[in-house]
Write an enzyme that holds these catalytic residues in place. Structure first.
Site, mmCIF file in Angstrom:
data_model
loop_
_atom_site.group_PDB
_atom_site.id
_atom_site.type_symbol
_atom_site.label_atom_id
_atom_site.label_comp_id
_atom_site.label_asym_id
_atom_site.label_seq_id
_atom_site.Cartn_x
_atom_site.Cartn_y
_atom_site.Cartn_z
ATOM 1 N N CYS A 120 -88.221 23.927 -14.469
ATOM 2 C CA CYS A 120 -88.624 22.654 -15.071
ATOM 3 C C CYS A 120 -87.623 22.172 -16.121
ATOM 4 C CB CYS A 120 -90.008 22.858 -15.680
ATOM 5 S SG CYS A 120 -90.561 21.579 -16.791
ATOM 6 N N CYS A 166 -89.131 21.425 -19.589
ATOM 7 C CA CYS A 166 -89.481 22.687 -20.249
ATOM 8 C C CYS A 166 -88.270 23.240 -20.998
ATOM 9 C CB CYS A 166 -89.950 23.717 -19.227
ATOM 10 S SG CYS A 166 -91.430 23.236 -18.323
#
Length: 122
Positions: A43, A46
């Protein structure tokens, strides 16, 4: 992913998984605020949020615990329990209950306000 092996000398940071979640997050949330960072290795947002969360967790010096959950395999059960629809999902937990949350990468000032609101500082 054991909280002991991941960050052995840091009292404000741990990695959690299905095996240690109840003991590490739920029990600890009876003592202090726990901020659960549900993320995924692949991600992009993230990866943007992680250093912000780490900096702030260190700056607050143990006033809350940052619990990092890698949403994969069996850990997806916990992500589902907290209704994570996208990553990162960050959940504030006190006394075993969710009290606040946000999703996606955010600015440091946004995350600081989130932390302070949930610590009761603002």
């Amino acid at each position: 992913m054991s909280s002991v092996s991941a960050y052995p000398a840091i009292s404000w940071l741990c990695e959690v998984d299905v095996d240690n979640f109840e003991q590490t997050v739920i029990k600890e949330s009876e003592r202090r605020l726990v901020i659960l960072d549900i993320s995924a290795e692949w991600c992009g947002p993230c990866k943007v949020l992680e250093p912000v969360m780490m900096r702030l967790a260190e700056a607050y010096g143990g006033r809350f615990m940052l619990a990092k959950l890698e949403a994969e395999d069996e850990n997806m059960k916990i992500a589902g329990r907290y209704g994570a629809r996208g990553f990162p999902t960050v959940v504030a937990i006190v006394e075993g209950k969710e009290i606040d949350r946000f999703q996606s990468a955010q600015t440091e000032s946004f995350v600081r306000a989130f932390i302070e609101r949930n610590l009761g500082i603002e």
